[in-house]
Design a protein around this motif. Structure first.
Motif, short mmCIF file in Angstrom:
data_model
loop_
_atom_site.label_atom_id
_atom_site.label_comp_id
_atom_site.label_asym_id
_atom_site.label_seq_id
_atom_site.Cartn_x
_atom_site.Cartn_y
_atom_site.Cartn_z
N GLY A 1 1.85 6.37 -7.09
CA GLY A 1 0.55 7.29 -7.60
C GLY A 1 1.14 8.77 -7.33
O GLY A 1 0.79 9.54 -8.19
N ALA A 2 1.71 8.93 -6.04
CA ALA A 2 1.86 10.44 -6.02
C ALA A 2 2.99 10.96 -6.99
O ALA A 2 2.84 12.09 -7.38
N TRP B 1 3.49 9.70 -9.94
CA TRP B 1 3.10 10.01 -11.23
C TRP B 1 2.15 11.07 -11.39
O TRP B 1 2.21 11.72 -12.18
N CYS C 1 0.89 -1.03 0.15
CA CYS C 1 -0.03 -0.24 -0.01
C CYS C 1 0.68 1.20 0.04
O CYS C 1 0.58 2.18 -0.84
N PHE C 2 1.85 1.34 0.85
CA PHE C 2 2.70 2.40 0.93
C PHE C 2 3.63 2.65 -0.48
O PHE C 2 3.48 3.70 -0.98
N THR D 1 2.54 1.67 -3.49
CA THR D 1 1.25 2.21 -4.45
C THR D 1 1.10 3.73 -4.25
O THR D 1 1.09 4.25 -5.23
N LEU D 2 1.16 4.04 -3.03
CA LEU D 2 0.76 5.61 -2.70
C LEU D 2 1.80 6.23 -3.15
O LEU D 2 1.71 7.12 -3.76
N ALA D 3 3.01 5.92 -2.93
CA ALA D 3 4.40 6.71 -3.39
C ALA D 3 4.34 6.58 -4.76
O ALA D 3 4.65 7.77 -5.39
#
Length: 163
Positions: free
Chosen positions: A100-101, A103, A93-94, A96-98
């Protein structure tokens, strides 16, 4: 503790209990009475008997301690750790969030700069129409040699001529 003064009757009783204890025939109650009478009598004749009784009492105390189960030390509290799958899920999850941010930041940056960029002779070209024209020109030149002939056609012709 109230220790009575020894009398002649207690002295006779002391002699009798000492003889029973030495013969190994005294009961626990008689042994306890013998200890009480020896504590009240300071006669040096009974010093060996006092030492033997003290030795036996210490041996019994140690045997009783040895027979008792050893106290179990409390186990130290375990650090509570998440199961491996929960740790992996949290890391995913971490990540993926990193990603996504990053991107989103890159997307906003490229939208602000026009989205199309080309480098021509070390110069940055950001005008979208100019970049598309340069790309079309590059595509026209793909596969052509210096005489503006198709490289693919000449290679095929050379192969067929060799037969």
């Amino acid at each position: 503790m109230n220790i009575p003064f020894p009398s002649s009757s207690s002295s006779t009783r002391l002699d009798r209990l000492a003889a029973l204890w030495n013969a190994g025939q005294s009961t626990p109650d008689e042994e306890q009475e013998l200890r009480r009478l020896l504590a009240a009598d300071a006669d040096a004749r009974y010093d060996d008997l006092r030492a033997a009784l003290a030795y036996v009492a210490e041996a019994r105390r140690r045997a009783a301690l040895a027979a008792r189960p050893a106290p179990v030390a409390p186990r130290p509290a375990k650090k509570r750790r998440l199961p491996i799958m929960q740790r992996v899920a949290a890391a995913a999850c971490f990540a993926t969030l990193a990603i996504g941010a990053l991107w989103m930041v890159e997307r906003q940056h490229s939208a602000a700069t026009g989205g199309c960029v080309a480098w021509v002779n070390g110069q940055k070209v950001e005008d979208s129409e100019r970049v598309i024209d340069l790309m079309a020109e590059s595509l026209e030149n793909v596969g052509l040699n210096e005489q503006r002939e198709s490289v693919v056609e000449t290679k095929m012709q050379d192969l067929l001529d060799g037969w």
